[in-house]
Motif scaffolding. Structure first.
Motif, PDB file in Angstrom:
ATOM      1  N   GLU A   1       0.825  -1.200   0.000  1.00 58.28           N
ATOM      2  CA  GLU A   1       0.000   0.000   0.000  1.00 58.28           C
ATOM      3  C   GLU A   1       0.868   1.262   0.000  1.00 58.28           C
ATOM      4  OE1 GLU A   1      -3.938   1.620   2.261  1.00 58.28           O
ATOM      5  OE2 GLU A   1      -2.441   0.640   3.507  1.00 58.28           O
TER       6      GLU A   1
ATOM      7  N   LYS B   1       0.764   4.003  -2.976  1.00 55.63           N
ATOM      8  CA  LYS B   1       0.361   5.374  -2.656  1.00 55.63           C
ATOM      9  C   LYS B   1       1.422   6.371  -3.116  1.00 55.63           C
ATOM     10  CE  LYS B   1      -2.879   5.011   1.151  1.00 55.63           C
ATOM     11  NZ  LYS B   1      -3.104   5.346   2.564  1.00 55.63           N
TER      12      LYS B   1
ATOM     13  N   HIS C   1      -4.284   4.214  -5.317  1.00 57.18           N
ATOM     14  CA  HIS C   1      -4.983   3.851  -4.070  1.00 57.18           C
ATOM     15  C   HIS C   1      -4.790   4.918  -2.988  1.00 57.18           C
ATOM     16  CE1 HIS C   1      -5.946  -0.139  -5.590  1.00 57.18           C
ATOM     17  NE2 HIS C   1      -4.729  -0.161  -6.092  1.00 57.18           N
ATOM     18  N   LYS C   2      -4.968   6.161  -3.365  1.00 50.70           N
ATOM     19  CA  LYS C   2      -4.763   7.266  -2.424  1.00 50.70           C
ATOM     20  C   LYS C   2      -5.710   7.191  -1.231  1.00 50.70           C
ATOM     21  CE  LYS C   2      -2.685  10.370  -5.693  1.00 50.70           C
ATOM     22  NZ  LYS C   2      -2.630  11.676  -6.302  1.00 50.70           N
TER      23      LYS C   2
END
Length: 84
Positions: free
Chosen positions: A30, A34, A39-40
């Protein structure tokens, strides 16, 4: 056009880390995604796994546990070649 991410997750040398190890791996993934602008709002595991799977070649995956899983699927389906 999507960016290509050179992904290098740390290896801790542990095997059989179970759920705790899996959580650290997803957290590391993650962070990498990011930083690259994906997948902010947080990593949706089910979506990420589907996106990643499209780019995998299962028979050359270097994870021993994945190979056991993959071979088991092949055996269960009676398939001696690549799963589609």
């Amino acid at each position: 056009m999507k960016k290509i991410i050179a992904l290098s997750l740390p290896k801790n040398g542990c095997t059989g880390g179970g759920e705790k190890q899996a959580n650290r791996t997803w957290e590391a993934l993650e962070r990498v995604l990011k930083r690259a602008g994906y997948h902010k709002g947080g990593l949706e595991k089910y979506k990420a796994s589907g996106d990643i799977a499209q780019h995998m070649t299962p028979e050359v995956n270097r994870s021993q546990s994945f190979q056991v899983f993959y071979r088991s699927l092949l055996e269960l389906t009676g398939n001696n070649c690549k799963l589609l």
